[in-house]
Design a protein around this motif. Structure first.
Motif, PDB file in Angstrom:
ATOM      1  N   MET A 145       0.845  -1.196   0.000  1.00 35.31           N
ATOM      2  CA  MET A 145       0.000   0.000   0.000  1.00 35.31           C
ATOM      3  C   MET A 145       0.884   1.251   0.000  1.00 35.31           C
ATOM      4  SD  MET A 145      -2.546   1.375   3.013  1.00 35.31           S
ATOM      5  CE  MET A 145      -3.437  -0.176   3.068  1.00 35.31           C
ATOM      6  N   SER A 146       0.618   2.163  -0.882  1.00 32.65           N
ATOM      7  CA  SER A 146       1.387   3.396  -0.973  1.00 32.65           C
ATOM      8  C   SER A 146       0.579   4.538  -0.362  1.00 32.65           C
ATOM      9  CB  SER A 146       1.715   3.705  -2.428  1.00 32.65           C
ATOM     10  OG  SER A 146       2.427   4.916  -2.529  1.00 32.65           O
ATOM     11  N   LEU A 147       1.202   5.303   0.517  1.00 35.35           N
ATOM     12  CA  LEU A 147       0.559   6.449   1.155  1.00 35.35           C
ATOM     13  C   LEU A 147       1.141   7.748   0.613  1.00 35.35           C
ATOM     14  CD1 LEU A 147       0.531   5.369   4.931  1.00 35.35           C
ATOM     15  CD2 LEU A 147      -1.331   5.158   3.275  1.00 35.35           C
ATOM     16  N   ARG A 148       0.285   8.744   0.476  1.00 37.86           N
ATOM     17  CA  ARG A 148       0.747  10.083   0.164  1.00 37.86           C
ATOM     18  C   ARG A 148       0.810  10.899   1.451  1.00 37.86           C
ATOM     19  NH1 ARG A 148      -3.430  11.667  -4.521  1.00 37.86           N
ATOM     20  NH2 ARG A 148      -4.803  10.739  -2.945  1.00 37.86           N
ATOM     21  N   LYS A 149       1.502  12.017   1.398  1.00 37.57           N
ATOM     22  CA  LYS A 149       1.669  12.867   2.562  1.00 37.57           C
ATOM     23  C   LYS A 149       0.307  13.216   3.166  1.00 37.57           C
ATOM     24  CE  LYS A 149       3.939  17.161   4.018  1.00 37.57           C
ATOM     25  NZ  LYS A 149       4.854  18.263   3.591  1.00 37.57           N
ATOM     26  N   GLY A 150       0.159  12.968   4.489  1.00 34.23           N
ATOM     27  CA  GLY A 150      -1.080  13.265   5.195  1.00 34.23           C
ATOM     28  C   GLY A 150      -2.049  12.110   5.267  1.00 34.23           C
ATOM     29  N   ASN A 194      -3.433   8.204   6.037  1.00 29.82           N
ATOM     30  CA  ASN A 194      -3.223   7.300   7.155  1.00 29.82           C
ATOM     31  C   ASN A 194      -3.882   5.960   6.876  1.00 29.82           C
ATOM     32  OD1 ASN A 194      -6.017   7.210   8.669  1.00 29.82           O
ATOM     33  ND2 ASN A 194      -5.650   9.380   8.181  1.00 29.82           N
ATOM     34  N   THR A 195      -3.504   4.991   7.681  1.00 29.60           N
ATOM     35  CA  THR A 195      -4.054   3.641   7.547  1.00 29.60           C
ATOM     36  C   THR A 195      -4.098   2.985   8.913  1.00 29.60           C
ATOM     37  OG1 THR A 195      -3.846   1.534   6.369  1.00 29.60           O
ATOM     38  CG2 THR A 195      -1.810   2.549   7.119  1.00 29.60           C
ATOM     39  N   GLY A 196      -4.988   2.036   9.088  1.00 32.10           N
ATOM     40  CA  GLY A 196      -5.120   1.354  10.366  1.00 32.10           C
ATOM     41  C   GLY A 196      -3.980   0.382  10.622  1.00 32.10           C
ATOM     42  N   LEU A 197      -3.691   0.170  11.913  1.00 30.29           N
ATOM     43  CA  LEU A 197      -2.651  -0.775  12.334  1.00 30.29           C
ATOM     44  C   LEU A 197      -3.259  -1.791  13.292  1.00 30.29           C
ATOM     45  CD1 LEU A 197       0.314   1.651  13.163  1.00 30.29           C
ATOM     46  CD2 LEU A 197       0.111   0.184  11.150  1.00 30.29           C
ATOM     47  N   ALA A 223       1.363   9.208   7.295  1.00 30.44           N
ATOM     48  CA  ALA A 223       2.535   9.716   6.581  1.00 30.44           C
ATOM     49  C   ALA A 223       2.630  11.216   6.826  1.00 30.44           C
ATOM     50  CB  ALA A 223       2.400   9.427   5.086  1.00 30.44           C
ATOM     51  N   VAL A 224       3.745  11.683   7.396  1.00 31.60           N
ATOM     52  CA  VAL A 224       3.851  13.095   7.798  1.00 31.60           C
ATOM     53  C   VAL A 224       4.685  13.901   6.803  1.00 31.60           C
ATOM     54  CG1 VAL A 224       4.598  14.690   9.605  1.00 31.60           C
ATOM     55  CG2 VAL A 224       3.502  12.522  10.225  1.00 31.60           C
ATOM     56  N   GLY A 225       5.989  13.615   6.664  1.00 32.71           N
ATOM     57  CA  GLY A 225       6.814  14.340   5.708  1.00 32.71           C
ATOM     58  C   GLY A 225       7.071  15.783   6.073  1.00 32.71           C
TER      59      GLY A 225
END
Length: 408
Positions: A1-6, A8-11, A151-153
């Motif tokens: 799964m690829s995330l962009r800045k900002g 989120n995804t569950g853990l 994802a913060v960045g």
């Protein structure tokens, strides 16, 4: 799964693995990953909530810096975060990269990946870095009774000091794990070993784990500690001996010693001479816990190696010297045993000594990939005139330490 800045995804509320990767290119600035454990107010409670290479385990045991490894063309640092073990006072774990020697705009292909067993990993490619020397990669945070990753960045031109101040930490501690081999008389202090190298990440063996003792021989001189199940806990290295009655003078004193080299390039010696007894819970993670003068099976000389810090070891040479009471090892009946706290033991006997030797290299423990391998040496060495037994071992194995005379 690829995330962009900002995004989120569950853990899963379990142990997750957070990896910080960057392309390993010559001349690129060094970098390593840190974790900041934040309270409900979004701040650190104290410096103990900062996990980094110099303080790799949080007091709770829930967050660990597992070290660094090169995988194909990437250098990868790893954090393990046991979300279920985090206390209620921790509301987020901030994943931060700290640069050294340049900005993140000069570090190619930055990414952070988080994953857990049975779950699809999520990756954030940090493509916007420019002049920053500290970078918030992402965060694990509580939400509605569970945990998520964002994802913060976010970069900081003022470096880690500016970033830490943002989260309430006014004084930044040293980041590198430094060796303290002892520098008194008769010991060797740390020596330069090139640019510091982050610890290599230990991994569990792919081969089946042995449940039986292994005896090393000339024809089969080596064994992997991982295949013995010895990947954590204490590893006791013992020397036992028995001399024929009346063969040696009274008051025989054999000294078990170890030369060490850590992954940051630090080198030194652990020995009774000069009181360089080492330390179990800080570098060099080796402790001399006995100075026996009898060699009896119930006692003997013992060194303990802390395998909880396995990632910091590059090589360890265990050797023995005759401090007083005999002119050589001739007539000595000796054996070496390595007893891991978790796993099966390894042992071997020394050959009969036929030369006038007062020093014997016993075992060489070296890193091979992500594992430590024990090799039987059983090698009697002959010091040149005016050369100490310790320096003789150093010369034979190329350690390159500085030595000064000393006594116990």
């Amino acid at each position: 799964m690829s995330l962009r800045k900002g995004e989120n995804t569950g853990l899963p509320t379990a142990a997750v693995r957070v990896e910080f990767g960057r392309r390993a290119e010559p001349g690129a600035p060094r970098a390593h990953v840190c974790a900041l454990l934040l309270s409900e107010t979004g701040a650190l409670r104290d410096a103990g909530d900062l996990v980094h290479p110099g303080a790799p385990v949080h007091a709770s045991g829930a967050v660990r810096h597992e070290g660094s490894a090169v995988r194909a063309e990437f250098t990868v640092d790893t954090l393990t975060v046991d979300l279920a073990a985090l206390g209620p006072g921790t509301h987020a774990v901030l994943v931060v990269a700290r640069g050294d020697g340049g900005s993140f705009g000069s570090v190619p292909e930055l990414w952070v990946r988080v994953g857990a067993p049975g779950a699809e990993p999520a990756q954030f490619d940090c493509t916007g870095a420019t002049t920053e020397t500290a970078y918030v990669l992402g965060e694990c945070y509580r939400r509605a009774g569970g945990w998520r990753f964002r994802a913060v960045g976010q970069g900081y031109d003022g470096g880690f000091a500016e970033l830490a101040g943002t989260y309430g930490l006014s004084q930044v501690p040293p980041f590198e794990a430094t060796a303290s081999p002892g520098t008194g008389t008769g010991t060797a202090g740390p020596q330069p070993g090139g640019a510091p190298v982050a610890p290599v990440e230990p991994v569990l063996p792919a081969a089946p784990v042995s449940l039986s003792k292994v005896t090393l021989t000339k024809s089969a001189p080596a064994v992997s500690l991982a295949t013995q199940g010895a990947t954590s806990g204490a590893l006791r290295v013992g020397l036992n001996w028995q001399a024929p009655s009346g063969h040696w003078r009274g008051g025989i004193d054999l000294d078990l010693c170890a030369l060490f080299e850590l992954t940051d390039g630090s080198k030194g010696v652990v020995q009774a001479l000069g009181g360089a007894l080492g330390s179990l819970h800080q570098p060099p993670f080796i402790l001399l816990d006995g100075d026996d003068r009898t060699g009896a099976a119930a006692g003997g000389e013992n060194l303990t190696v802390n395998l909880d810090h396995l990632a910091y070891f590059r090589r360890i040479l265990v050797f023995v010297t005759i401090y007083e009471g005999a002119d050589s090892f001739a007539g000595l009946h000796a054996s070496v045993t390595l007893r891991p706290q978790h796993g099966a033991p390894v042992d071997f006997a020394l050959d009969e000594c036929t030369v006038d030797s007062k020093v014997c290299a016993l075992a060489l423990i070296t890193r091979e990939g992500s594992d430590l391998v024990v090799r039987r040496e059983a090698r009697y060495l002959l010091p040149r005139t005016g050369v100490s037994p310790q320096r003789t071992v150093d010369y034979a194995y190329g350690w390159g330490l500085n030595w000064t005379p000393g006594r116990k």
